[in-house]
Design a protein around this motif. Structure first.
Motif, PDB file in Angstrom:
ATOM      1  N   ARG A   1       0.824  -1.206   0.000  1.00 53.05           N
ATOM      2  CA  ARG A   1       0.000   0.000   0.000  1.00 53.05           C
ATOM      3  C   ARG A   1       0.864   1.264   0.000  1.00 53.05           C
ATOM      4  NH1 ARG A   1      -5.510   0.842   1.377  1.00 53.05           N
ATOM      5  NH2 ARG A   1      -5.745  -1.048   0.145  1.00 53.05           N
ATOM      6  N   GLU A   2       1.995   1.243   0.696  1.00 47.53           N
ATOM      7  CA  GLU A   2       2.885   2.416   0.735  1.00 47.53           C
ATOM      8  C   GLU A   2       3.406   2.760  -0.656  1.00 47.53           C
ATOM      9  OE1 GLU A   2       3.492  -0.374   2.788  1.00 47.53           O
ATOM     10  OE2 GLU A   2       2.305   0.516   4.398  1.00 47.53           O
TER      11      GLU A   2
ATOM     12  N   LEU B   1       0.611   4.380  -2.583  1.00 55.62           N
ATOM     13  CA  LEU B   1       0.412   5.762  -2.132  1.00 55.62           C
ATOM     14  C   LEU B   1       1.461   6.702  -2.713  1.00 55.62           C
ATOM     15  CD1 LEU B   1      -0.621   5.174   1.597  1.00 55.62           C
ATOM     16  CD2 LEU B   1      -2.104   5.768  -0.348  1.00 55.62           C
ATOM     17  N   ARG B   2       2.704   6.242  -2.826  1.00 57.15           N
ATOM     18  CA  ARG B   2       3.745   7.081  -3.438  1.00 57.15           C
ATOM     19  C   ARG B   2       3.430   7.330  -4.912  1.00 57.15           C
ATOM     20  NH1 ARG B   2       7.366   3.951  -0.140  1.00 57.15           N
ATOM     21  NH2 ARG B   2       7.937   2.617  -1.894  1.00 57.15           N
TER      22      ARG B   2
ATOM     23  N   ILE C   1       0.437   7.312  -6.350  1.00 51.90           N
ATOM     24  CA  ILE C   1      -0.710   8.233  -6.433  1.00 51.90           C
ATOM     25  C   ILE C   1      -0.257   9.654  -6.095  1.00 51.90           C
ATOM     26  CG2 ILE C   1      -2.943   8.833  -5.405  1.00 51.90           C
ATOM     27  CD1 ILE C   1      -3.087   6.505  -7.384  1.00 51.90           C
ATOM     28  N   GLU C   2       0.666   9.797  -5.161  1.00 51.90           N
ATOM     29  CA  GLU C   2       1.187  11.128  -4.831  1.00 51.90           C
ATOM     30  C   GLU C   2       1.866  11.752  -6.047  1.00 51.90           C
ATOM     31  OE1 GLU C   2       2.266  14.546  -2.443  1.00 51.90           O
ATOM     32  OE2 GLU C   2       0.595  13.143  -2.576  1.00 51.90           O
TER      33      GLU C   2
END
Length: 186
Positions: A29-30, A33-34, A36-37
């Protein structure tokens, strides 16, 4: 390995490809998230940011989404069930300035903006060691129904993500440089 940042960037661009086979490893998930950032930071006309990203990583829902992307008659997108993550990009209403500019200039700035954000996703995925593939061919009404996307919204792209099944980087088949570039006139 790389003598400067530009070497890293050009290597990333050279080695990014549309991956259509993924191994079974899940994506943390991390990492998602990166990625998507990176998309969130993409530029957009008049800073409209006309996008919403739906990350689909729940296996059963992801497989239903993959079914909406595959087409048996045309034989396309059958690899999508292998990808552990799908990012669905929803086009959101742009702000007043972007809409005005789109109207005056006869261009759909939100679609251009989404293309930029989508490539940020693909390049970030490659930087994370992942493969990706942009999909434009899918059953949009089925996707919208599966993900509770309002009927008034459009879904221009789905991007599959996962660890590539192979490390092979295919040779790029592109038009000759001189065929697509000129200086100071067409």
């Amino acid at each position: 390995m790389f003598t400067n940042h530009s070497d890293y960037f050009y290597n990333l661009v050279q080695n990014r490809q549309s991956d259509r086979a993924y191994d079974t490893r899940p994506v943390d998930r991390e990492v998602i998230l990166r990625i998507i950032e990176a998309a969130r930071l993409a530029p957009s006309a008049c800073n409209a940011q006309p996008w919403h990203f739906i990350v689909v990583d729940e296996p059963e829902l992801k497989n239903k989404l993959a079914d909406a992307a595959a087409n048996r008659v045309l034989g396309i997108n059958h690899f999508t069930k292998q990808a552990p993550v799908h990012i669905v990009i929803v086009m959101e209403p742009a702000n007043l300035n972007s809409n005005f500019g789109s109207f005056v200039k006869g261009k759909t700035f939100p679609l251009i903006d989404i293309g930029i954000a989508a490539e940020h996703i693909c390049l970030a995925a490659k930087a994370e060691g992942l493969g990706s593939c942009m999909l434009g061919w899918f059953d949009e009404p089925a996707v919208k129904k599966l993900l509770d996307i309002p009927k008034s919204r459009r879904v221009p792209l789905i991007i599959t993500l996962g660890y590539p099944a192979s490390d092979e980087v295919r040779q790029k088949r592109r038009k000759d440089f001189n065929e697509i570039v000129s200086f100071n006139k067409y």
